[in-house]
Design a protein around this motif. Structure first.
Motif, PDB file in Angstrom:
ATOM      1  N   ASN A 152       7.818   0.171  -9.216  1.00  0.00           N
ATOM      2  CA  ASN A 152       9.032   0.679  -8.796  1.00  0.00           C
ATOM      3  C   ASN A 152       9.099   1.308  -7.543  1.00  0.00           C
ATOM      4  OD1 ASN A 152      11.583   2.072  -8.753  1.00  0.00           O
ATOM      5  ND2 ASN A 152      11.447   2.889 -11.042  1.00  0.00           N
ATOM      6  N   PHE A 153       8.980   0.463  -6.475  1.00  0.00           N
ATOM      7  CA  PHE A 153       9.037   1.026  -5.085  1.00  0.00           C
ATOM      8  C   PHE A 153       9.808   2.050  -4.710  1.00  0.00           C
ATOM      9  CE2 PHE A 153       6.553  -3.391  -4.674  1.00  0.00           C
ATOM     10  CZ  PHE A 153       5.499  -2.967  -5.223  1.00  0.00           C
ATOM     11  N   GLU A 154      11.010   1.544  -4.907  1.00  0.00           N
ATOM     12  CA  GLU A 154      12.320   2.254  -4.489  1.00  0.00           C
ATOM     13  C   GLU A 154      12.104   4.006  -4.757  1.00  0.00           C
ATOM     14  OE1 GLU A 154      17.057   1.966  -5.090  1.00  0.00           O
ATOM     15  OE2 GLU A 154      15.941   0.208  -4.931  1.00  0.00           O
ATOM     16  N   GLU A 155      11.686   4.120  -6.117  1.00  0.00           N
ATOM     17  CA  GLU A 155      11.604   5.398  -6.739  1.00  0.00           C
ATOM     18  C   GLU A 155      10.386   6.276  -6.166  1.00  0.00           C
ATOM     19  OE1 GLU A 155      12.101   6.563 -10.512  1.00  0.00           O
ATOM     20  OE2 GLU A 155      13.971   5.372 -10.853  1.00  0.00           O
ATOM     21  N   ALA A 156       9.368   5.158  -5.733  1.00  0.00           N
ATOM     22  CA  ALA A 156       7.964   5.749  -5.160  1.00  0.00           C
ATOM     23  C   ALA A 156       8.107   6.171  -3.878  1.00  0.00           C
ATOM     24  CB  ALA A 156       6.851   4.663  -5.417  1.00  0.00           C
ATOM     25  N   THR A 157       9.226   5.754  -3.041  1.00  0.00           N
ATOM     26  CA  THR A 157       9.658   6.230  -1.693  1.00  0.00           C
ATOM     27  C   THR A 157      10.442   7.419  -1.802  1.00  0.00           C
ATOM     28  OG1 THR A 157       9.629   3.818  -1.136  1.00  0.00           O
ATOM     29  CG2 THR A 157      10.590   5.226   0.497  1.00  0.00           C
ATOM     30  N   THR A 158       9.902   8.517  -1.040  1.00  0.00           N
ATOM     31  CA  THR A 158      10.801   9.761  -0.829  1.00  0.00           C
ATOM     32  C   THR A 158      10.875  10.057   0.735  1.00  0.00           C
ATOM     33  OG1 THR A 158      10.076  10.472  -3.057  1.00  0.00           O
ATOM     34  CG2 THR A 158      10.902  11.932  -1.722  1.00  0.00           C
ATOM     35  N   ILE A 164       2.386  13.994  -6.889  1.00  0.00           N
ATOM     36  CA  ILE A 164       1.436  12.903  -6.288  1.00  0.00           C
ATOM     37  C   ILE A 164       1.277  12.087  -7.316  1.00  0.00           C
ATOM     38  CG2 ILE A 164      -0.891  12.591  -5.239  1.00  0.00           C
ATOM     39  CD1 ILE A 164      -0.989  15.207  -3.988  1.00  0.00           C
ATOM     40  N   ILE A 165       0.929  12.510  -8.444  1.00  0.00           N
ATOM     41  CA  ILE A 165       0.635  11.378  -9.707  1.00  0.00           C
ATOM     42  C   ILE A 165       1.848  10.838 -10.022  1.00  0.00           C
ATOM     43  CG2 ILE A 165      -0.434  11.453 -11.717  1.00  0.00           C
ATOM     44  CD1 ILE A 165      -2.259  12.208  -9.494  1.00  0.00           C
ATOM     45  N   ASP A 166       3.026  11.456 -10.043  1.00  0.00           N
ATOM     46  CA  ASP A 166       4.152  10.777 -10.561  1.00  0.00           C
ATOM     47  C   ASP A 166       4.619   9.802  -9.388  1.00  0.00           C
ATOM     48  OD1 ASP A 166       6.641  10.597 -12.163  1.00  0.00           O
ATOM     49  OD2 ASP A 166       7.563  11.654 -10.441  1.00  0.00           O
ATOM     50  N   THR A 167       4.374  10.056  -8.029  1.00  0.00           N
ATOM     51  CA  THR A 167       4.749   8.973  -7.137  1.00  0.00           C
ATOM     52  C   THR A 167       3.881   7.774  -7.282  1.00  0.00           C
ATOM     53  OG1 THR A 167       5.536  10.898  -5.616  1.00  0.00           O
ATOM     54  CG2 THR A 167       5.166   8.555  -4.630  1.00  0.00           C
ATOM     55  N   TYR A 168       2.580   8.156  -7.527  1.00  0.00           N
ATOM     56  CA  TYR A 168       1.299   7.107  -7.585  1.00  0.00           C
ATOM     57  C   TYR A 168       1.921   6.141  -8.846  1.00  0.00           C
ATOM     58  CZ  TYR A 168      -2.744   4.321  -8.236  1.00  0.00           C
ATOM     59  OH  TYR A 168      -3.841   3.509  -7.911  1.00  0.00           O
ATOM     60  N   LYS A 169       2.321   6.783  -9.863  1.00  0.00           N
ATOM     61  CA  LYS A 169       2.449   6.067 -11.246  1.00  0.00           C
ATOM     62  C   LYS A 169       3.811   5.083 -11.104  1.00  0.00           C
ATOM     63  CE  LYS A 169       0.474   8.987 -14.775  1.00  0.00           C
ATOM     64  NZ  LYS A 169       0.822   9.911 -15.716  1.00  0.00           N
ATOM     65  N   ARG A 170       4.903   5.582 -10.394  1.00  0.00           N
ATOM     66  CA  ARG A 170       5.934   4.686 -10.173  1.00  0.00           C
ATOM     67  C   ARG A 170       5.530   3.457  -9.090  1.00  0.00           C
ATOM     68  NH1 ARG A 170      10.691   9.284  -9.229  1.00  0.00           N
ATOM     69  NH2 ARG A 170      10.464  10.330 -11.174  1.00  0.00           N
ATOM     70  N   TYR A 171       4.799   3.923  -8.455  1.00  0.00           N
ATOM     71  CA  TYR A 171       4.317   2.742  -7.457  1.00  0.00           C
ATOM     72  C   TYR A 171       3.636   1.414  -8.181  1.00  0.00           C
ATOM     73  CZ  TYR A 171       0.744   0.548  -4.386  1.00  0.00           C
ATOM     74  OH  TYR A 171      -0.037  -0.488  -3.789  1.00  0.00           O
ATOM     75  N   THR A 172       2.860   1.887  -8.960  1.00  0.00           N
ATOM     76  CA  THR A 172       1.810   1.205  -9.629  1.00  0.00           C
ATOM     77  C   THR A 172       2.712   0.245 -10.826  1.00  0.00           C
ATOM     78  OG1 THR A 172       1.140   2.854 -11.268  1.00  0.00           O
ATOM     79  CG2 THR A 172      -0.626   2.315  -9.646  1.00  0.00           C
ATOM     80  N   SER A 173       3.825   0.991 -11.309  1.00  0.00           N
ATOM     81  CA  SER A 173       4.600   0.141 -12.192  1.00  0.00           C
ATOM     82  C   SER A 173       5.757  -0.808 -11.656  1.00  0.00           C
ATOM     83  CB  SER A 173       5.443   1.297 -13.008  1.00  0.00           C
ATOM     84  OG  SER A 173       6.400   1.842 -12.181  1.00  0.00           O
ATOM     85  N   VAL A 196       0.716  -1.205   0.084  1.00  0.00           N
ATOM     86  CA  VAL A 196      -0.088  -0.084  -0.042  1.00  0.00           C
ATOM     87  C   VAL A 196       0.892   1.216  -0.002  1.00  0.00           C
ATOM     88  CG1 VAL A 196      -1.750   1.273   1.318  1.00  0.00           C
ATOM     89  CG2 VAL A 196      -1.835  -0.964   1.228  1.00  0.00           C
ATOM     90  N   LEU A 197       0.589   2.118  -0.873  1.00  0.00           N
ATOM     91  CA  LEU A 197       1.453   3.477  -0.959  1.00  0.00           C
ATOM     92  C   LEU A 197       0.654   4.367   0.007  1.00  0.00           C
ATOM     93  CD1 LEU A 197       3.502   5.373  -2.456  1.00  0.00           C
ATOM     94  CD2 LEU A 197       1.764   5.750  -4.068  1.00  0.00           C
ATOM     95  N   PHE A 198       1.739   4.966   0.607  1.00  0.00           N
ATOM     96  CA  PHE A 198       1.344   6.201   1.761  1.00  0.00           C
ATOM     97  C   PHE A 198       1.995   7.429   1.009  1.00  0.00           C
ATOM     98  CE2 PHE A 198       0.284   2.444   4.215  1.00  0.00           C
ATOM     99  CZ  PHE A 198      -0.843   3.027   4.942  1.00  0.00           C
ATOM    100  N   ILE A 199       1.427   8.403   0.808  1.00  0.00           N
ATOM    101  CA  ILE A 199       1.904   9.907   0.464  1.00  0.00           C
ATOM    102  C   ILE A 199       1.387  11.041   1.585  1.00  0.00           C
ATOM    103  CG2 ILE A 199       2.070  11.632  -1.504  1.00  0.00           C
ATOM    104  CD1 ILE A 199       1.631   9.575  -3.236  1.00  0.00           C
ATOM    105  N   ASP A 200       2.407  11.650   1.986  1.00  0.00           N
ATOM    106  CA  ASP A 200       2.043  12.735   2.848  1.00  0.00           C
ATOM    107  C   ASP A 200       2.363  14.180   1.977  1.00  0.00           C
ATOM    108  OD1 ASP A 200       1.733  14.608   4.639  1.00  0.00           O
ATOM    109  OD2 ASP A 200       3.127  13.965   6.144  1.00  0.00           O
ATOM    110  N   ALA A 201       1.217  14.397   1.381  1.00  0.00           N
ATOM    111  CA  ALA A 201       1.285  15.836   0.531  1.00  0.00           C
ATOM    112  C   ALA A 201       0.819  16.945   1.564  1.00  0.00           C
ATOM    113  CB  ALA A 201       0.434  15.703  -0.822  1.00  0.00           C
ATOM    114  N   SER A 202       0.783  17.078   2.725  1.00  0.00           N
ATOM    115  CA  SER A 202       0.046  17.883   3.521  1.00  0.00           C
ATOM    116  C   SER A 202       0.752  19.191   3.833  1.00  0.00           C
ATOM    117  CB  SER A 202      -0.316  17.301   4.870  1.00  0.00           C
ATOM    118  OG  SER A 202       0.941  17.098   5.711  1.00  0.00           O
ATOM    119  N   GLN A 203       2.092  19.262   3.366  1.00  0.00           N
ATOM    120  CA  GLN A 203       3.023  20.467   3.539  1.00  0.00           C
ATOM    121  C   GLN A 203       3.317  20.917   2.161  1.00  0.00           C
ATOM    122  OE1 GLN A 203       3.450  21.560   6.545  1.00  0.00           O
ATOM    123  NE2 GLN A 203       2.265  19.798   7.064  1.00  0.00           N
ATOM    124  N   HIS A 204       2.752  20.292   1.142  1.00  0.00           N
ATOM    125  CA  HIS A 204       3.062  20.831  -0.230  1.00  0.00           C
ATOM    126  C   HIS A 204       1.813  21.880  -0.748  1.00  0.00           C
ATOM    127  CE1 HIS A 204       6.678  18.396  -0.556  1.00  0.00           C
ATOM    128  NE2 HIS A 204       6.181  17.900   0.513  1.00  0.00           N
TER     129      HIS A 204
END
Length: 529
Positions: A453-459, A442-451, A416-424
């Protein structure tokens, strides 16, 4: 195009502001939007009739008084009812009423005629396929209301002014590639919403949030069979999804508020969605769902936050809720909407829903439902935390849940992907606004996750791909700080510098005391210490 759009938006908003007078923005909205819609229908009718009559070398206006007027009108009406879904005679067109109302530069009385025309638009659809889409569309345009003016003449004068101003604007409907008017209409809805607080905010999702939801449910797709919004408001979310892909075959929605339901149908038609391609119903979605046998490829929603609902025990035998073993509490319908949406989702479908943060961690029945969705059904795909104060009329922080009906392919099915965009965000006046760069992240991170690519989806301090085992360890609590470390280390404190500063303060204090004592001695009074 952008310049033309901005110009039209400004013109329409100026009319709304100038003519509103003392009328409440919410009330005036129904009139200005209703008349823009009437003008749109008239222009569309005239353009289509001219097309039908072209082989005969006639225009729509020219058949009035023609020897074969009745035959021509009947032929145009049949064609229009099939193609457009409604019919207007040449004498009923917007420009004709605006001309009659302003004849000789003075306001002529047209209120009665206008009421008849609006009524006739609806009546023309009776018994046809488009009847449901046009029925009662103008019921909020009350031309007898005292809000328009005290006397009949006052009311008439205001209406004539509105029609005259609108008549001067070219809607440019001949340009079939353009959606400028539909977008301007959407802009006006947003303007009225932002100025009217909570009441209006309930039927309008800010465009930046609409954009995120639309992009989330269309990742990897360029066309959709269907899109559905169970709390569709003015239809902005459905139309935003249409902008994110090349083609949407069918639009479905349900809306409880009759005024907003009318607005939604107008919005669909103004964006050139054919009446056969949308099915919008006016009912309470949880209590009386209208599309229960349908399954949808994409579902998006911004339900009313923590609304009350009946939570009747009878719902325990409803297919939408029965397998969970518990109902969402009557004081908070958030999860009832989620369950309803999951039930209506097609096997290859994705849904994205905006909810208050409480759904991530509240216990009791909600905790039970949350656990069932994740552990037993494996529907949860992503959790996205949004900034506070981005919705009109409420400052609470919100989140987006993305769920899929089928998540079978490993390793995604275990994550499951978690994104904290609350400060952006950017602060604009009293509202927080997501910028294009924030949405793209947000969308770029989600796309990396769905492809995968978990490493790049983690920031760091922004996003994290959690395993279901980690979520289980947290007892299915989805509170984002449990997964995304947002802790900011504070600067180390230099104790020696603090100590020196305190000594310096003490020294200054002693010096000040000595000065005060000196003054007190000279005045012959006791010192205050």
């Amino acid at each position: 195009m952008t310049e033309q759009k901005a110009q039209l938006e400004q013109q329409l908003w100026n009319i709304a502001n100038t003519l509103r007078g003392k009328m409440d923005a919410d009330d005036f909205r129904d009139y200005i939007l209703g008349f823009i819609f009437y003008k749109y229908l008239s222009k569309k009718m005239a353009l289509y009739a001219n097309e039908v009559l072209q082989p005969d070398g006639l225009t729509f206006q020219e058949i009035e008084g023609h020897a074969m007027e009745a035959e021509y009108l009947a032929a145009v009406k049949d064609a229009a009812l099939d193609k457009l879904g409604y019919f207007l005679a040449p004498s009923e067109l917007f420009s004709e009423l605006a001309r009659r109302g302003n004849a000789g530069g003075k306001s002529q009385f047209i209120l009665g005629d206008l009421a008849k025309v609006l009524n006739h638009i609806e009546q023309s659809t009776m018994g046809t396929e488009s009847e449901d889409d046009f029925g009662n569309l103008f019921e909020d345009l009350d031309l007898t209301s005292s809000k328009l003016g005290k006397s009949e003449n006052d009311k008439n004068e205001l209406i004539v002014k509105v029609l005259t101003h609108l008549d001067e604007i070219d809607f440019d409907l001949e340009n079939t590639e353009s959606d400028v008017l539909g977008d301007a209409y959407e802009y006006l809805i947003g303007q009225f919403a932002s100025g009217a607080g909570k009441k209006a905010g309930e039927f309008y999702t800010p465009q930046q949030v609409s954009s995120i939801l639309a992009q989330l449910v269309t990742v990897g797709k360029d066309k959709l069979k269907s899109v559905y919004d169970p709390t569709c408001g003015s239809g902005s979310l459905l139309l935003r999804v249409a902008k994110a892909v090349k083609n949407v075959s069918a639009f479905y929605g349900q809306e409880m508020n009759p005024t907003t339901y009318n607005l939604c149908r107008m919005n669909m038609i103004m964006h050139d969605v054919h009446y056969k391609s949308f099915d919008i119903k006016n009912e309470d979605t949880l209590e009386r769902p209208q599309h229960i046998d349908e399954r949808f490829e994409a579902i998006i929603a911004n339900p009313p936050f923590s609304a009350k609902w009946s939570a009747s025990p009878l719902f325990m035998s409803d297919d939408r809720f029965s397998s969970y073993g518990k109902l969402a509490p009557s004081s908070k319908a958030d999860f009832a909407f989620v369950q309803h949406m999951v039930h209506q989702l097609d096997d290859n479908g994705t849904m994205a829903v905006v909810l208050p943060h409480g759904v991530l961690f509240r216990g009791a029945a909600e905790g039970h439902i949350r656990k069932y969705l994740i552990k037993d059904r494996n529907h949860l795909d992503a959790v996205i935390g949004l900034p506070a104060n981005i919705f009109y009329g409420t400052s609470i922080p919100t989140c987006i849940l993305v769920l899929k009906k089928t998540r079978t392919s490993a390793p995604l099915s275990d994550r499951v992907l978690f994104i904290d965009a609350s400060q952006h965000f950017e602060k604009v006046k009293t509202q927080n606004v997501l910028r294009d760069v924030d949405i793209a992240k947000i969308i770029d991170t989600y796309k990396r996750y769905t492809s995968g690519n978990f490493e790049e989806a983690t920031t760091e301090k922004y996003s994290y791909v959690a395993t279901k085992a980690e979520i289980e360890e947290n007892d299915y609590n989805l509170n984002i700080p449990r997964y995304v470390d947002t802790f900011e280390e504070e600067e180390p404190v230099d104790l020696e510098a603090v100590s020196n500063e305190l000594r310096a303060v003490a020294e200054r204090s002693r010096s000040t005391d000595a000065t005060i004592k000196q003054f007190c001695d000279e005045l012959g009074i006791n010192t205050p210490f």
